[in-house]
Design a protein around this motif. Structure first.
Motif, PDB file in Angstrom:
ATOM      1  N   TYR A  47      -3.902  25.579  -1.021  1.00  0.00           N
ATOM      2  CA  TYR A  47      -4.810  26.816  -1.084  1.00  0.00           C
ATOM      3  C   TYR A  47      -3.999  28.020  -1.343  1.00  0.00           C
ATOM      4  O   TYR A  47      -4.019  28.967  -0.586  1.00  0.00           O
ATOM      5  CB  TYR A  47      -5.801  27.030  -0.132  1.00  0.00           C
ATOM      6  N   HIS A  48      -3.329  28.444  -2.498  1.00  0.00           N
ATOM      7  CA  HIS A  48      -2.338  29.421  -2.773  1.00  0.00           C
ATOM      8  C   HIS A  48      -2.716  30.476  -3.562  1.00  0.00           C
ATOM      9  O   HIS A  48      -2.328  31.337  -3.463  1.00  0.00           O
ATOM     10  CB  HIS A  48      -0.952  28.744  -3.354  1.00  0.00           C
ATOM     11  N   LYS A  49      -3.971  30.447  -4.243  1.00  0.00           N
ATOM     12  CA  LYS A  49      -4.787  31.251  -4.915  1.00  0.00           C
ATOM     13  C   LYS A  49      -5.714  32.174  -4.211  1.00  0.00           C
ATOM     14  O   LYS A  49      -6.724  31.737  -3.622  1.00  0.00           O
ATOM     15  CB  LYS A  49      -5.303  30.979  -6.211  1.00  0.00           C
ATOM     16  N   ALA A  68     -18.881  40.412   2.691  1.00  0.00           N
ATOM     17  CA  ALA A  68     -17.625  40.589   1.838  1.00  0.00           C
ATOM     18  C   ALA A  68     -16.826  39.248   2.690  1.00  0.00           C
ATOM     19  O   ALA A  68     -16.577  39.068   3.815  1.00  0.00           O
ATOM     20  CB  ALA A  68     -17.007  41.845   2.415  1.00  0.00           C
ATOM     21  N   GLY A  69     -15.942  38.667   1.524  1.00  0.00           N
ATOM     22  CA  GLY A  69     -15.395  37.631   2.015  1.00  0.00           C
ATOM     23  C   GLY A  69     -13.986  37.640   1.193  1.00  0.00           C
ATOM     24  O   GLY A  69     -13.652  38.085   0.001  1.00  0.00           O
ATOM     25  N   LEU A  70     -13.005  36.727   1.764  1.00  0.00           N
ATOM     26  CA  LEU A  70     -11.771  36.358   0.989  1.00  0.00           C
ATOM     27  C   LEU A  70     -11.787  34.815   0.948  1.00  0.00           C
ATOM     28  O   LEU A  70     -12.110  34.039   1.782  1.00  0.00           O
ATOM     29  CB  LEU A  70     -10.620  36.679   1.994  1.00  0.00           C
ATOM     30  N   ALA A  71     -11.187  34.283  -0.266  1.00  0.00           N
ATOM     31  CA  ALA A  71     -11.165  32.993  -0.596  1.00  0.00           C
ATOM     32  C   ALA A  71      -9.682  32.694  -0.884  1.00  0.00           C
ATOM     33  O   ALA A  71      -8.766  33.261  -1.717  1.00  0.00           O
ATOM     34  CB  ALA A  71     -11.988  32.973  -1.900  1.00  0.00           C
ATOM     35  N   GLY A  72      -9.423  31.406  -0.323  1.00  0.00           N
ATOM     36  CA  GLY A  72      -8.411  30.736  -1.003  1.00  0.00           C
ATOM     37  C   GLY A  72      -8.537  29.546  -1.729  1.00  0.00           C
ATOM     38  O   GLY A  72      -9.420  28.808  -1.288  1.00  0.00           O
ATOM     39  N   SER A  73      -8.152  29.318  -2.749  1.00  0.00           N
ATOM     40  CA  SER A  73      -8.505  28.413  -3.741  1.00  0.00           C
ATOM     41  C   SER A  73      -7.228  27.435  -3.930  1.00  0.00           C
ATOM     42  O   SER A  73      -6.124  27.882  -4.249  1.00  0.00           O
ATOM     43  CB  SER A  73      -9.478  28.655  -4.755  1.00  0.00           C
ATOM     44  N   SER A 106      -5.995  28.671  -9.103  1.00  0.00           N
ATOM     45  CA  SER A 106      -4.949  27.810  -8.802  1.00  0.00           C
ATOM     46  C   SER A 106      -3.461  28.637  -9.008  1.00  0.00           C
ATOM     47  O   SER A 106      -3.263  29.545 -10.034  1.00  0.00           O
ATOM     48  CB  SER A 106      -4.498  26.301  -9.445  1.00  0.00           C
ATOM     49  N   ARG A 107      -2.593  28.539  -8.289  1.00  0.00           N
ATOM     50  CA  ARG A 107      -1.038  29.248  -8.198  1.00  0.00           C
ATOM     51  C   ARG A 107      -0.112  28.315  -7.675  1.00  0.00           C
ATOM     52  O   ARG A 107      -0.327  27.573  -6.524  1.00  0.00           O
ATOM     53  CB  ARG A 107      -1.130  30.574  -7.241  1.00  0.00           C
ATOM     54  N   GLU A 108       1.037  28.519  -8.412  1.00  0.00           N
ATOM     55  CA  GLU A 108       2.290  27.641  -8.003  1.00  0.00           C
ATOM     56  C   GLU A 108       3.348  28.823  -8.226  1.00  0.00           C
ATOM     57  O   GLU A 108       3.719  29.203  -9.628  1.00  0.00           O
ATOM     58  CB  GLU A 108       2.593  26.397  -8.862  1.00  0.00           C
ATOM     59  N   ASN A 109       4.191  28.916  -7.181  1.00  0.00           N
ATOM     60  CA  ASN A 109       5.233  29.687  -7.512  1.00  0.00           C
ATOM     61  C   ASN A 109       6.561  29.003  -7.306  1.00  0.00           C
ATOM     62  O   ASN A 109       6.472  28.231  -6.749  1.00  0.00           O
ATOM     63  CB  ASN A 109       5.266  30.902  -6.008  1.00  0.00           C
TER      64      ASN A 109
END
Length: 201
Positions: A44-46, A29-34, A76-79
């Motif tokens: 790495y905001h997503k 089980a893992g968490l990813a920042g991409s 990808s994420r940009e706020n």
């Protein structure tokens, strides 16, 4: 999705039924920042998840080969950021079935290192800019990634792993504005940092 659940069931059965000492298997089980290189954003905001199953075959006293089957969320994420005069919102959500094949070395009883390749199969996608759905260029259905990482063993059944997962080919079919050069050509490339827990059955 039927293929994924079929392969998942096979690997779970293999992992739970393994008796020989040279084999091991279990769940992860893992968490990813991409992020995506070439999308004109950075960081790495997503956030995403990376669950799966794994089977390992010992090739020596300290080495093994490991195959995994999992699901990983990339993108990808940009706020909006008023301090940088950026007011746009951008989100790229990509979901892949991932098949990593790794060579692992146990440095000692505590630390281990790994490297290999992972095949990604795109199963869902969504791209929005300021709340409106848009796709600048179609995404590729498959991609090959380089995988490298290290692990720390907590006990006989649990180890924690940190891994980098970087696409070797562009995630899009066509060139887009802002794309970058990597290995074989220009494009957009997914990069992920993954923190996982591995459980041995």
């Amino acid at each position: 999705m039927k293929v994924f659940f079929t392969l998942l069931s096979v690997l779970i059965c293999l992992a739970s039924g393994i008796q020989a000492q040279q084999f091991s298997g279990g769940l992860k089980a893992g968490l990813a920042g991409s992020q995506v290189a070439g999308d004109m954003y950075s960081g790495y905001h997503k956030a995403g998840i990376n669950p799966g199953v794994w089977v390992s075959l010992a090739t020596g006293k300290r080495s093994s080969v490991q195959m995994e089957l999992g699901y990983i969320q990339k993108g990808s994420r940009e706020n909006p950021d008023a301090e940088r005069n950026r007011y746009d919102t951008y989100i790229m959500r990509l979901g892949y079935i991932e098949l990593p094949f790794l060579y692992r070395i146990n440095y000692n009883e505590l630390f281990g290192f790994e490297a290999g390749l992972a095949m990604n199969f795109l199963i869902h996608q969504k791209e929005t800019f300021n709340g409106y759905e848009t796709v600048e260029s179609p995404f590729r259905g498959q991609n090959l990634c380089f995988v490298g990482g290290m692990s720390i063993r907590l006990n006989e059944r649990i180890r924690f792993n940190v891994r980098t997962d970087n696409s070797l080919f562009s995630i899009r079919k066509n060139r887009v504005s802002g794309d970058v050069w990597r290995f074989w050509g220009y494009g957009q490339f997914s990069d992920a940092l993954i923190l996982s827990a591995y459980y041995t059955l």
